[in-house]
Design an enzyme around this catalytic site. Structure first.
Site, mmCIF file in Angstrom:
data_model
loop_
_atom_site.group_PDB
_atom_site.id
_atom_site.type_symbol
_atom_site.label_atom_id
_atom_site.label_comp_id
_atom_site.label_asym_id
_atom_site.label_seq_id
_atom_site.Cartn_x
_atom_site.Cartn_y
_atom_site.Cartn_z
ATOM 1 N N THR A 97 36.122 27.372 76.385
ATOM 2 C CA THR A 97 34.855 28.038 76.459
ATOM 3 C C THR A 97 34.647 28.432 74.975
ATOM 4 O OG1 THR A 97 35.334 28.779 78.632
ATOM 5 C CG2 THR A 97 33.655 29.701 77.538
ATOM 6 N N LYS A 172 28.147 26.949 81.194
ATOM 7 C CA LYS A 172 29.288 27.968 81.430
ATOM 8 C C LYS A 172 28.751 29.503 81.117
ATOM 9 C CE LYS A 172 33.352 29.726 81.406
ATOM 10 N NZ LYS A 172 34.382 29.774 82.550
ATOM 11 N N LYS A 240 34.492 37.749 74.678
ATOM 12 C CA LYS A 240 34.113 36.437 73.829
ATOM 13 C C LYS A 240 33.103 35.501 74.493
ATOM 14 C CE LYS A 240 36.893 32.842 74.837
ATOM 15 N NZ LYS A 240 36.872 31.530 75.300
HETATM 16 P P1 NAP Z 1 45.502 30.853 76.552
HETATM 17 O O1 NAP Z 1 46.565 30.874 77.625
HETATM 18 O O2 NAP Z 1 45.606 32.177 75.626
HETATM 19 O O3 NAP Z 1 46.208 29.631 75.764
HETATM 20 C C1 NAP Z 1 45.249 29.283 74.611
HETATM 21 C C2 NAP Z 1 45.945 27.859 73.874
HETATM 22 O O4 NAP Z 1 45.246 27.755 73.089
HETATM 23 C C3 NAP Z 1 47.318 28.366 73.728
HETATM 24 O O5 NAP Z 1 47.989 26.959 74.228
HETATM 25 C C4 NAP Z 1 47.230 28.484 72.167
HETATM 26 O O6 NAP Z 1 48.678 28.107 71.816
HETATM 27 C C5 NAP Z 1 46.251 27.782 71.875
HETATM 28 N N1 NAP Z 1 45.599 28.199 70.576
HETATM 29 C C6 NAP Z 1 44.763 29.380 70.413
HETATM 30 N N2 NAP Z 1 44.546 29.612 69.291
HETATM 31 C C7 NAP Z 1 45.138 28.294 68.734
HETATM 32 C C8 NAP Z 1 44.863 27.842 67.098
HETATM 33 N N3 NAP Z 1 44.382 28.781 66.286
HETATM 34 N N4 NAP Z 1 45.709 26.932 66.842
HETATM 35 C C9 NAP Z 1 46.123 26.192 67.827
HETATM 36 N N5 NAP Z 1 46.293 26.393 68.875
HETATM 37 C C10 NAP Z 1 45.688 27.582 69.310
HETATM 38 O O7 NAP Z 1 44.275 30.681 77.302
HETATM 39 P P2 NAP Z 1 43.876 29.899 78.464
HETATM 40 O O8 NAP Z 1 43.529 30.994 79.508
HETATM 41 O O9 NAP Z 1 44.469 28.722 78.872
HETATM 42 O O10 NAP Z 1 42.072 29.667 78.172
HETATM 43 C C11 NAP Z 1 41.904 28.460 77.403
HETATM 44 C C12 NAP Z 1 40.153 28.481 77.493
HETATM 45 O O11 NAP Z 1 39.732 28.261 78.834
HETATM 46 C C13 NAP Z 1 39.466 29.528 76.757
HETATM 47 O O12 NAP Z 1 38.648 29.151 76.049
HETATM 48 C C14 NAP Z 1 39.069 30.417 77.940
HETATM 49 O O13 NAP Z 1 37.681 31.303 77.941
HETATM 50 C C15 NAP Z 1 38.791 29.355 79.019
HETATM 51 N N6 NAP Z 1 39.006 29.672 80.462
HETATM 52 C C16 NAP Z 1 39.924 30.482 81.001
HETATM 53 C C17 NAP Z 1 39.968 30.714 82.052
HETATM 54 C C18 NAP Z 1 41.228 31.828 82.724
HETATM 55 O O14 NAP Z 1 41.275 32.029 83.647
HETATM 56 N N7 NAP Z 1 42.241 31.847 82.050
HETATM 57 C C19 NAP Z 1 39.093 30.220 83.196
HETATM 58 C C20 NAP Z 1 37.921 29.555 82.541
HETATM 59 C C21 NAP Z 1 38.092 29.366 81.242
HETATM 60 P P3 NAP Z 1 49.897 29.197 71.546
HETATM 61 O O15 NAP Z 1 50.539 28.901 72.879
HETATM 62 O O16 NAP Z 1 50.814 28.795 70.401
HETATM 63 O O17 NAP Z 1 49.590 30.428 71.565
#
Ligand code: NAP
Length: 290
Positions: A97, A172, A240
């Site tokens: 997102t 979104k 965010k």
């Molecule tokens: P998350 O669990 O925090 O995972 C983030 C991922 O991105 C991890 O694999 C992290 O690696 C990687 N990452 C972050 N910063 C990085 C960087 N600078 N360089 C390389 N890798 C990096 O997040 P998530 O919940 O999966 O969400 C991912 C996306 O989907 C976001 O944009 C969020 O807004 C969106 N989203 C989430 C949900 C939800 O319910 N969670 C729902 C809809 C949309 P590490 O493992 O090394 O930290």
């Protein structure tokens, strides 16, 4: 079946990549914290790559699912970035997102070297990712979308093209604007009912059969009544997303007075220690004692 790469094995990416491999695609994974990528390969098979570039090499489709615009830049650009490894004709699909601007920027960079791009943010949360039933909102060219759609379908129940690059992210934003106002309304209603001494589980059971019904009411009201928030979509990430909406509204002239206010409410929730609490924690501003 396709050669795929998946970059970013977080709460969402880990199960999404798992569905790809389970449907028979060949998946190479990269994660900044390599231990998670190794664990994923142990669990699902496939290949672990040391850099985003290595993951992208040989892939027809490269999926990203990281945190925000800057995170996308750090995995997509540079000598070790995904774009450097992407073959001509391959499609980069971004599930993060993020802003509509970065979607347009990624498409321009991809096209300059004969590659394609689709912005494809998702809705449906952790449960949607784990059950492979996400809603995927896409922007990009229809020929690239037609190729990517059946692959994305591995973890989705709906995959829709809504316009050129950036249209997925804009959709979104519409989604998040709806949720912000709705969760605040639901919070006020539940807090009011509790103060009035009503049995709110019973009340929700009744009114969820009528015009007040919503996904948030069905899925979040029971835990809001209990005061449970240690799950779901974190408040800090809602901030965010709302920042992205407010910046886009500044550009396109849309008025978002309630969304701006609710962003400040989430600021209070985060300051009160709720950064990782679910979005429904908006109600804590209204129910906390003292
Ligand atoms: P998350 O669990 O925090 O995972 C983030 C991922 O991105 C991890 O694999 C992290 O690696 C990687 N990452 C972050 N910063 C990085 C960087 N600078 N360089 C390389 N890798 C990096 O997040 P998530 O919940 O999966 O969400 C991912 C996306 O989907 C976001 O944009 C969020 O807004 C969106 N989203 C989430 C949900 C939800 O319910 N969670 C729902 C809809 C949309 P590490 O493992 O090394 O930290």
């Amino acid at each position: 079946m396709a050669q795929c790469a998946f970059i970013g094995l977080g709460i969402m990416g880990y199960p999404m990549a798992g569905h790809l491999q389970a449907k028979g695609h060949q998946v190479a994974v990269y994660n900044r914290t390599a231990a998670k990528a190794r664990q994923w390969v142990e669990q699902h098979g496939g290949r672990h790559a040391e850099t985003p570039r290595q993951a992208a090499e040989g892939a027809e489709f490269v999926m990203l699912c990281v945190g925000n615009d800057d995170d996308i830049r750090s995995v997509a650009y540079g000598d070790d970035g995904a774009l450097a490894g992407l073959a001509e004709g391959a499609v980069l699909v971004d599930h993060t997102t993020a802003s509509a601007d970065i979607a347009r920027e990624l498409e321009a960079k991809a096209k300059a070297t004969g590659k394609a791009f689709i912005d494809a943010p998702v809705s449906g949360g952790q449960a949607g990712a784990e059950n492979g039933v996400l809603t995927v909102m896409c922007g990009g060219e229809s020929a690239s979308f037609e190729r990517a759609q059946p692959v994305i379908q591995a973890y989705a129940r709906a995959v829709t093209l809504l316009g050129p690059a950036g249209a997925g992210q804009l959709t979104k934003m519409v989604n998040q604007i709806c949720i912000a106002g709705l969760v605040q309304g639901l919070s006020e209603a539940i807090a009011f009912g509790l103060k009035a001494g009503l049995d709110m589980d019973q009340v929700i059971g009744v009114i969820s059969k009528g015009a007040a019904q919503s996904w948030q009411m069905e899925n979040r009201a029971p835990t809001m009544i209990k005061g449970k928030f240690d799950f779901g979509f974190p408040a800090v990430w809602m901030r965010k997303d709302l920042k992205i909406c407010l910046e886009e509204a500044d550009r396109n002239g849309a008025l978002l007075p309630i969304t701006a206010l609710i962003d400040q409410f989430y600021h209070e929730v985060v300051d009160a220690g709720g950064a990782r609490w679910d979005t429904s924690s908006l109600i804590t501003r209204l129910t906390r004692k003292g």
